[in-house]
Enzyme design. Structure first.
Site: not given
Ligand SMILES: N[C@H](CCC[C@H](N)C(=O)O)C(=O)O
Length: 287
Positions: A75, A77, A170, A172, A221, A230-231, A233
């Protein structure tokens, strides 16, 4: 038991941050989901858990739970909120820390003016490692990237979208749209999130090109729905745009909740994410 927490956000992506070094924290997915529930709990997009590191050379371990209670790998952010939290709580005297995550080691740095820059590591671009099942699909090469066709079933209608696939630890799936404000994020976001070609589901990014160094971005998300920012992202969108030859580093990313900046020097290089981290309030809840 009474659980102390801090409510924070990074460009409107909001978090419950919990010190699990000085508190005993061991919850089920259902209990995490209950804490993140915006009606029956505290409410947040993600829950960030601060633990002692298990790997030598790391300052902390960082666990992330989505609003749906599922634990995830990364994550962006949240990493900014994390470093501000441990500094404010006196858990470290360092401005730059090394943090162990499910996706590997990241290194957030608290800048003097209060923003945070995070070395998010290098993006993973091999479809199978996203993971994305490309079997039987013919991708369309564009620049150094490949655009993959995703067939979406929209109430009897079939729509095909072209996505780039990028992992920041993660998964995307990023597409370019003409106007983010008009993009059908609520409609197609969940269809992409749950698309069978993403065995671990996926975060669905919708980016509008404003210039070669500026995009607007919305992200539906995985496990949280559309968030205000979304960081990871933003990292994935910038990487996809640079690889497609549409963007140049650094890229300013305007999310609905605030502005992020992404720098990336190319394949094999780390992605640097810079943006705000804000403490909103402290709280205590009986669990
Ligand atoms: N929903 C994401 C985790 C949070 C990522 C986002 N909040 C960020 O700032 O990177 C996932 O399931 O992979």
């Amino acid at each position: 038991m009474k659980l102390k927490f801090t409510k924070m956000h990074g460009a409107g992506n909001d978090f419950i941050v919990i010190d699990a070094i000085n508190q005993q924290v061991d919850f089920t997915a259902a209990q995490w989901q209950a804490l993140a529930d915006r009606r029956f709990g505290i409410g947040a997009d993600q829950i960030l858990v601060v633990e002692t590191a298990s790997q030598p050379g790391c300052d902390f371990r960082y666990r992330i739970f989505n609003n749906d209670g599922g634990e995830v790998e990364q994550c962006g952010n949240g990493a900014r909120a994390f470093v501000k939290f441990v500094a404010e709580k006196g858990l470290t005297g360092k401005a730059q820390i090394t943090v162990e995550t499910k996706a590997g080691i990241i290194s957030p740095r608290l800048e003097s003016e209060g923003s945070v820059t995070v070395d998010m590591g290098a993006p993973v671009l091999e479809p199978a490692a996203i993971p994305f099942d490309a079997d039987g699909l013919s991708g369309q090469p564009e620049g150094r990237d490949t655009l993959w066709p995703l067939l979406l079933e929209l109430g009897g209608e079939r729509e095909q979208v072209q996505v780039s696939v990028v992992s920041m630890g993660n998964p995307h799936a990023v597409q370019v749209v003409a106007d983010v404000d008009l993009a059908p994020v609520e409609l197609t976001g969940p269809l992409i999130e749950h698309h069978p070609r993403f065995p671990k589901r996926v975060n669905a990014g919708f980016m509008q090109l404003m210039s070669r160094q500026h995009i607007k971005l919305r992200v539906f998300e995985r496990g949280a729905g559309e968030t205000l920012a979304c960081g990871t992202g933003a990292c994935a969108a910038a990487v996809a745009g640079i690889r497609r030859g549409l963007l140049d580093s650094p890229v300013t990313v305007d999310a609905r909740g605030g502005r992020l900046s992404i720098a990336w020097a190319g394949e094999g290089q780390p992605v640097y994410l810079t943006g705000p981290a804000v403490t909103v309030f402290e709280g205590e809840i009986t669990v």
